[in-house]
Design a protein around this motif. Structure first.
Motif, PDB file in Angstrom:
ATOM      1  N   UNK A   1       0.839  -1.200   0.000  1.00  0.00           N
ATOM      2  CA  UNK A   1       0.000   0.000   0.000  1.00  0.00           C
ATOM      3  C   UNK A   1       0.872   1.248   0.000  1.00  0.00           C
TER       4      UNK A   1
ATOM      5  N   UNK B   1       1.989   1.839  -3.379  1.00  0.00           N
ATOM      6  CA  UNK B   1       0.882   2.361  -4.204  1.00  0.00           C
ATOM      7  C   UNK B   1       0.719   3.862  -4.007  1.00  0.00           C
ATOM      8  N   UNK B   2       0.773   4.278  -2.736  1.00  0.00           N
ATOM      9  CA  UNK B   2       0.581   5.702  -2.458  1.00  0.00           C
ATOM     10  C   UNK B   2       1.746   6.519  -3.019  1.00  0.00           C
TER      11      UNK B   2
ATOM     12  N   UNK C   1       1.343   7.143  -6.609  1.00  0.00           N
ATOM     13  CA  UNK C   1       0.317   8.131  -6.958  1.00  0.00           C
ATOM     14  C   UNK C   1       0.961   9.509  -7.115  1.00  0.00           C
TER      15      UNK C   1
END
Lengths: 423, 423
Positions: free
Chosen positions: B21, B24-25, B28
């Motif tokens: 996660x 993933x962030x 972004x």
């Protein structure tokens, strides 16, 4: 293998970059189903998807070599849908405690964990009133927990998921507990459930996709597109509408015969009659001549009228039968291809030693032997003699599966009850 | 393997969803380098990237099992960068006709073809004046064609690419032919070339990334972060600046000794001195004591002052040495991890039977034996005893490689000459 499919294979391998680009452009406009499995039949002269499952099971049949692809595709999907997500809730089928199905759930959980989500299993079955541990054949366990509904969300005790993944095809209709969940992602959407979905609607979209793809490749789309017709208000038990069915079967077989003649195919055409919203191979019948419908036994009629969860059926689809000429260990076999996001992540052969080449292999009450594709669907070998390269055949199967997945995307857009209409 | 790295491995496996996660962030906010390879060293008490290559070669050393992952990651990358693209031009190194390098080019071409792009090789070397076919050891060939520049674009004869992929690290500086290409995607960007890039800048970004990651996991970031210092205006031939170098090496070794004491590590620390923009293992020296710098031979000095393409060096980085405690067939080995887009797609071990555990293994003039990872980096096995599971170790290596790749992303953002500044 010999026959026109080898020419198709050659065309597909030669056009690889153009095909991949075509898919890229399609996915700019359309959203792929989160996951799917596509049953494919290869008759040597025709190659077609016969079933596109939007709640695929049997993930446990994919080999360990394929798992990294599934994990990577899942990462790509999560990144687009919910990059900030921590938790994912998988909703399994309500009553299926088949060890193979439980292994499937464990595999899905594993894939999501590796892709970076805490994945847990939340049952909406009334039988699951407390956390229930179930043993798997390999000694591991899966934990089914009761889903808890709050005003706007669902979850488990102390577990608030951002995304809900359905592995339950909602044959009996979307339960209230899943409705009006506006704060969470529900994948696939409720209208992908078999209480809403219709096979004929899917194949209508598939025909559209196949025509466009045929144009891209300069091929007759019939080579990859099974003819079909829809029959409504049919009651096998009462016998109502059987005349109409016979007429339509006859018309379809006539069309198929014409195509066979055009291609010099000597085989005898056949049709498959199946419930328009059926699953699990229930309510499926092979018809070689419309006359067969005149003298159906009571048992046969009964069988056709009922599908999963005891639901009765009135709408049917008649589909051009595509025999399967693939054999694995002397058994009739058909490839099943798995997709996640826009990617083909693996597949296997479904086999049925007791069934014929023109029969449905996805039949209840009889086991099938999964056999992982020996080669990846990603590794075509240009320059190989057509028909001689397993990787090339698998690449072709991956293309057909993606056409079916794209058709499902068109279909779900067209049937979306919340779609904004700009007419 | 034993030592603190096993605890780190345990922490990483336990935190898998949180780590994924976190990445993933990060993605972004930041753009991953198109591709990279990361050299990693595992001393048993420390695990660190020692080189992050943004123009990776050796793709031919990845096994066939890893290729589908590379193809899928390439598809994901193309989809984001240039979904409408048909053609991709790969620009190889100018003078490298090493068979292994040519195999690398053929492999890259293959990956892009399978991902759906017509990929061709365009040389910017003055030697390539016409299409030149070169034989590969496996009997296949690669075709190098001269790049043609028009006012605003580059391409080949009758081949207009949408994207240009550099597999040429531009050590000698960005040639004019690649400048001012505003209509085409150039990957990686020119400022990723070694004429602009500095190792010290990379490790500055890596330190930032390692600190944040250390915080996420609750670990001392030193466990994954090699200490470093930058030394400028050093002339090995003239002897200018050697005093300063010795002082800084001494200071760094003192810091490392302190950390070793803190962790009860009995090994003798060492430092690596290398060209701040060096590649190919040229201009690299192992220093166990600052005093060694007083009596360098003329030959040793000479060697340090010159890197690839005969360029002279003035800027150096001193880096905490991380010995490698991995062995393959009795040879000292270090893992090299490959990434494409945000994904780890494979890796192998670089081995050097004649070198010690504290020496640079990426050395010119000596072969190394590639050994594909036996297991995927995507398949951690939670619950395994720390240090006992190869898949878990590879997952950890994949995490470290992605930290280095993320650092490269920070670095390229910070050094982008076209960046808009909002101060």
């Amino acid at each position: 293998m010999t026959g026109p499919i080898n020419e198709l294979e050659q065309r597909i391998i030669d056009s690889m970059p153009a095909i991949e680009r075509w898919f890229r452009l399609e996915w700019m406009e359309h959203t792929p189903p989160f996951y799917s499995s596509v049953d494919i039949r290869n008759s040597g002269f025709k190659l077609a998807p016969v079933d596109t499952n939007l709640f695929p099971g049997n993930w446990n049949n994919l080999t360990d070599q394929m798992l990294p692809l599934a994990v990577q595709a899942t990462m790509a999907a999560i990144e687009k849908i919910c990059p900030e997500a921590r938790n994912l809730l998988i909703i399994p089928e309500n009553h299926n405690r088949n060890p193979s199905y439980l292994m499937n759930l464990a595999q899905l959980q594993r894939i999501f964990k590796m892709a970076g989500l805490n994945a847990r299993l939340g049952s909406i079955s009334p039988d699951i009133k407390k956390p229930t541990e179930l043993k798997l054949p390999n000694g591991e366990t899966v934990l089914l927990e009761p889903v808890i509904r709050t005003k706007r969300r669902i979850g488990l005790k102390y577990f608030d998921p951002c995304t809900i993944l359905l592995n339950n095809d909602l044959s009996a209709g979307a339960p209230g507990i899943l409705e009006e969940l506006y704060e969470q992602y529900l994948l696939p959407p409720l209208h992908a459930g078999w209480s809403v979905r219709r096979k004929s609607r899917h194949f209508q979209s598939y025909e559209e996709v196949a025509k466009r793809f045929g144009k891209l490749l300069g091929i007759d789309h019939w080579l990859i597109n099974p003819l079909f017709a829809k029959v409504e208000q049919l009651d096998f038990n009462e016998g109502t509408g059987l005349d109409n069915l016979a007429t339509q079967v006859d018309a379809l077989l006539t069309k198929v015969r014409r195509k066979y003649k055009e291609y010099g195919i000597k085989e005898k055409p056949f049709a498959i009659v199946k419930a328009d919203n059926g699953t699990y191979g229930m309510g499926v019948m092979t018809v070689r001549d419309a006359k067969e419908l005149d003298d159906l036994t009571k048992k046969a009629r009964n069988k056709m009228g009922i599908i999963k969860d005891g639901l009765s059926v009135q709408d049917f689809i008649i589909q051009e039968g595509v025999q399967t000429s693939e054999r694995m260990n002397d058994a009739v076999a058909e490839p099943v291809v798995y997709t996640l996001d826009r990617y083909v992540v693996g597949g296997f052969y479904r086999m049925h030693p007791e069934r014929g080449i023109d029969e449905n292999l996805n039949a209840p009450g009889s086991s099938y032997v999964p056999l992982a594709f020996a080669h990846s669907t990603h590794m075509p070998q240009p320059g190989m003699h057509p028909g001689a390269s397993a990787p090339n055949r698998f690449y072709m199967y991956g293309v057909i599966a993606r056409l079916a997945m794209l058709a499902a995307s068109y279909e779900l857009e067209a049937t979306n009850p919340d779609a904004e209409v700009y007419d």
